[in-house]
Design a protein around this motif. Structure first.
Motif, mmCIF file in Angstrom:
data_model
loop_
_atom_site.group_PDB
_atom_site.id
_atom_site.type_symbol
_atom_site.label_atom_id
_atom_site.label_comp_id
_atom_site.label_asym_id
_atom_site.label_seq_id
_atom_site.Cartn_x
_atom_site.Cartn_y
_atom_site.Cartn_z
ATOM 1 N N GLN A 341 17.942 0.597 0.089
ATOM 2 C CA GLN A 341 17.322 -0.506 -0.645
ATOM 3 C C GLN A 341 15.814 -0.548 -0.403
ATOM 4 O O GLN A 341 15.028 -0.749 -1.334
ATOM 5 N N TYR A 342 15.407 -0.358 0.853
ATOM 6 C CA TYR A 342 13.982 -0.357 1.150
ATOM 7 C C TYR A 342 13.278 0.795 0.451
ATOM 8 O O TYR A 342 12.171 0.644 -0.085
ATOM 9 N N ALA A 343 13.901 1.973 0.464
ATOM 10 C CA ALA A 343 13.285 3.132 -0.191
ATOM 11 C C ALA A 343 13.120 2.893 -1.683
ATOM 12 O O ALA A 343 12.078 3.237 -2.274
ATOM 13 N N ALA A 344 14.124 2.302 -2.327
ATOM 14 C CA ALA A 344 14.021 2.000 -3.762
ATOM 15 C C ALA A 344 12.940 0.962 -4.020
ATOM 16 O O ALA A 344 12.177 1.068 -4.995
ATOM 17 N N ASP A 345 12.850 -0.046 -3.160
ATOM 18 C CA ASP A 345 11.802 -1.063 -3.308
ATOM 19 C C ASP A 345 10.414 -0.445 -3.182
ATOM 20 O O ASP A 345 9.495 -0.773 -3.944
ATOM 21 N N VAL A 346 10.254 0.435 -2.204
ATOM 22 C CA VAL A 346 8.965 1.117 -2.020
ATOM 23 C C VAL A 346 8.620 1.934 -3.253
ATOM 24 O O VAL A 346 7.485 1.892 -3.752
ATOM 25 N N ALA A 347 9.598 2.683 -3.764
ATOM 26 C CA ALA A 347 9.348 3.527 -4.936
ATOM 27 C C ALA A 347 8.879 2.693 -6.125
ATOM 28 O O ALA A 347 7.910 3.046 -6.807
ATOM 29 N N ARG A 348 9.553 1.580 -6.383
ATOM 30 C CA ARG A 348 9.183 0.741 -7.530
ATOM 31 C C ARG A 348 7.780 0.156 -7.372
ATOM 32 O O ARG A 348 6.991 0.156 -8.321
ATOM 33 N N ASP A 349 7.446 -0.321 -6.167
ATOM 34 C CA ASP A 349 6.120 -0.911 -5.973
ATOM 35 C C ASP A 349 5.017 0.137 -6.053
ATOM 36 O O ASP A 349 3.969 -0.088 -6.659
ATOM 37 N N VAL A 350 5.247 1.287 -5.426
ATOM 38 C CA VAL A 350 4.230 2.335 -5.466
ATOM 39 C C VAL A 350 4.022 2.816 -6.896
ATOM 40 O O VAL A 350 2.885 3.107 -7.304
ATOM 41 N N MET A 351 5.080 2.882 -7.685
ATOM 42 C CA MET A 351 4.933 3.246 -9.090
ATOM 43 C C MET A 351 4.020 2.267 -9.815
ATOM 44 O O MET A 351 3.197 2.662 -10.656
ATOM 45 N N GLY A 368 12.033 10.648 -7.302
ATOM 46 C CA GLY A 368 12.451 10.043 -6.056
ATOM 47 C C GLY A 368 13.279 8.791 -6.275
ATOM 48 O O GLY A 368 14.303 8.581 -5.614
ATOM 49 N N LEU A 369 12.854 7.966 -7.220
ATOM 50 C CA LEU A 369 13.610 6.751 -7.523
ATOM 51 C C LEU A 369 14.974 7.101 -8.092
ATOM 52 O O LEU A 369 15.991 6.490 -7.719
ATOM 53 N N ARG A 370 15.022 8.110 -8.968
ATOM 54 C CA ARG A 370 16.316 8.525 -9.523
ATOM 55 C C ARG A 370 17.267 8.993 -8.424
ATOM 56 O O ARG A 370 18.459 8.710 -8.445
ATOM 57 N N GLY A 371 16.719 9.723 -7.462
ATOM 58 C CA GLY A 371 17.560 10.237 -6.388
ATOM 59 C C GLY A 371 18.023 9.165 -5.427
ATOM 60 O O GLY A 371 19.194 9.114 -5.043
ATOM 61 N N ILE A 372 17.132 8.283 -5.038
ATOM 62 C CA ILE A 372 17.464 7.278 -4.035
ATOM 63 C C ILE A 372 18.482 6.278 -4.557
ATOM 64 O O ILE A 372 19.269 5.709 -3.792
ATOM 65 N N LEU A 373 18.510 6.074 -5.867
ATOM 66 C CA LEU A 373 19.453 5.108 -6.434
ATOM 67 C C LEU A 373 20.909 5.523 -6.210
ATOM 68 O O LEU A 373 21.807 4.677 -6.231
ATOM 69 N N SER A 374 21.155 6.809 -5.979
ATOM 70 C CA SER A 374 22.535 7.240 -5.724
ATOM 71 C C SER A 374 23.072 6.587 -4.459
ATOM 72 O O SER A 374 24.277 6.307 -4.355
ATOM 73 N N TYR A 375 22.187 6.321 -3.509
ATOM 74 C CA TYR A 375 22.626 5.684 -2.273
ATOM 75 C C TYR A 375 22.554 4.165 -2.352
ATOM 76 O O TYR A 375 23.219 3.475 -1.579
ATOM 77 N N VAL A 376 21.771 3.649 -3.273
ATOM 78 C CA VAL A 376 21.835 2.216 -3.555
ATOM 79 C C VAL A 376 23.170 1.900 -4.226
ATOM 80 O O VAL A 376 23.831 0.895 -3.921
#
Length: 403
Positions: A341-351, A368-376
């Motif tokens: 969840q933190y990684a996805a949040d970081v990706a969205r904000d940095v974008m 990166g966001l596409r990949g990390i969502l698999s674990y979300v």
């Protein structure tokens, strides 16, 4: 309690980072667009001892620790934020350690050296078309035929099926081998066994994902697949407990890969906001950038500490000749719950800091966001399952929602 990295672990971290920076990061986009991980890269990872870092030396591995495996997962996630290489790494690394601990000598001798070298793939196959979190509702069956089991059923959303079928290897597969004594004890009567992806009766069909394009996601169909008894991992009818030990390690590595991904997002973001100017100054000077940056960095550091604590606890238990899943699982669940969840949040904000540029494929952020969502979404354990695990340990098993 000290679970900081000792000199050996620090050296391993530097070695793996240098390798990933030189060999993986430059081809991460190619892995995503060509939808494959180069065999040469996997061979090099094997030579470095990464893919089977916890495999004992007698089976071709370096006999490393869970902490070393966690370091590798973090560095691979940082170098390839699409998560494809991280998925390949953490599956081979985590599940090979379970096979090394609970497999027969014959199965270990046949499989583990090939996994350690990077030639074969090793994964896990539990999820079925009817669901993944409710393990007790397993429909795949394995009938005892004396010296072997006859396996029938279907597994869905299984990573690495194509790679295993094409190049060798397979999956630790969970199947029902006997009826449970009661509905409340539905986790009994399940057996974990290694199944070759190329065995007669196994059909592998690739599915299409939105991310992690470099590693396949597949449906595995088993039709009268003959599985020798020496491929049972752990004890017959008690595979659930063995499986949970494997998931404990796998979830540590998943969380570490997500942290590595988040760290890379923050590196990209900080580099960009220092250079990008608006209204006559770098946007890094604006509190609207600084405050979210600090919040993200702090959260990532906190969950990273929990992940390494879980890895350290795992190694400490094994050094004592025990593995108390209840003691470890709560700490493991913290990392698996929050790191994706933190990684996805970081990706969205940095974008958003990048503006329109962040939405393009010129940068790593979108893949990166596409990949990390698999674990979300829940690979290796749904987020709410992590909450159930922690609630169980905090309140007691009698308060489990399905009791």
């Amino acid at each position: 309690m000290d679970f900081s990295l000792d000199e050996t672990h620090q050296l391993y971290q530097r070695t793996v980072r240098e390798f990933c920076d030189a060999n993986l990061a430059p081809i991460a986009r190619t892995i995503d667009t060509e939808e494959r991980i180069p065999r040469g890269l996997l061979s090099s990872m094997g030579q470095l001892g990464m893919l089977g870092v916890m495999i004992p030396q007698q089976y071709g591995g370096p006999g490393g620790t869970t902490v070393m495996a966690t370091i590798g997962a973090e560095e691979v996630g940082r170098a390839d934020v699409s998560m494809a290489t991280a998925v390949y790494y953490l599956l081979c690394t985590g599940w090979s350690s379970l096979l090394a601990a609970h497999g027969s000598a014959a199965c270990k001798q046949r499989v583990l050296p090939k996994v350690a070298s990077g030639e074969w793939f090793l994964g896990i196959a539990t999820t079925e078309p009817s669901g993944g979190s409710d393990i007790a509702a397993m429909r795949t069956t394995a009938v005892d035929k004396g010296d072997h089991y006859l396996l029938n059923g279907t597994k869905l959303f299984i990573s690495g099926g194509t790679e295993a079928a094409a190049h060798g290897g397979g999956h630790l597969t969970l199947a029902r081998t006997s009826a449970p004594p009661s509905e409340e004890k539905g986790h009994l009567g399940l057996t974990l066994m290694y199944v070759d992806a190329g065995a007669p009766g196994v059909t592998v069909t690739r599915q299409t994902n939105m991310g992690r394009m470099g590693i396949s996601t597949c449906e595995l169909r088993y039709q009268d697949v003959r599985v020798p008894k020496d491929q049972v991992v752990g004890k017959a009818d008690k595979g659930f407990l063995t499986l949970m030990e494997g998931f404990s390690t796998a979830r540590i590595l998943v969380a570490a890969a997500c942290v590595g991904c988040a760290e890379r997002f923050l590196e990209l973001g900080m580099e960009y906001v220092k250079q990008r100017e608006a209204f006559g100054r770098p946007i890094a000077k604006f509190e609207g950038i600084q405050f979210p940056l600090v919040d993200h960095w702090s959260r990532v550091q906190m969950v990273r500490d929990q992940i390494y604590k879980a890895a350290w606890m795992t190694d400490a238990h094994r050094a004592e000749g025990r593995f108390d899943l209840n003691e470890i699982s709560k700490v493991v669940a913290i990392g698996k719950l929050w790191a994706p969840q933190y990684a996805a949040d970081v990706a969205r904000d940095v974008m958003t800091w990048f503006g329109a540029a962040g939405y393009t494929t010129d940068y790593e952020l979108e893949m990166g966001l596409r990949g990390i969502l698999s674990y979300v979404v829940g690979a290796e354990g749904a987020l709410n399952v992590m909450r159930v695990i922690m609630a169980r340990e905090l309140l007691g098993k009698e308060f489990l929602p399905y009791r």
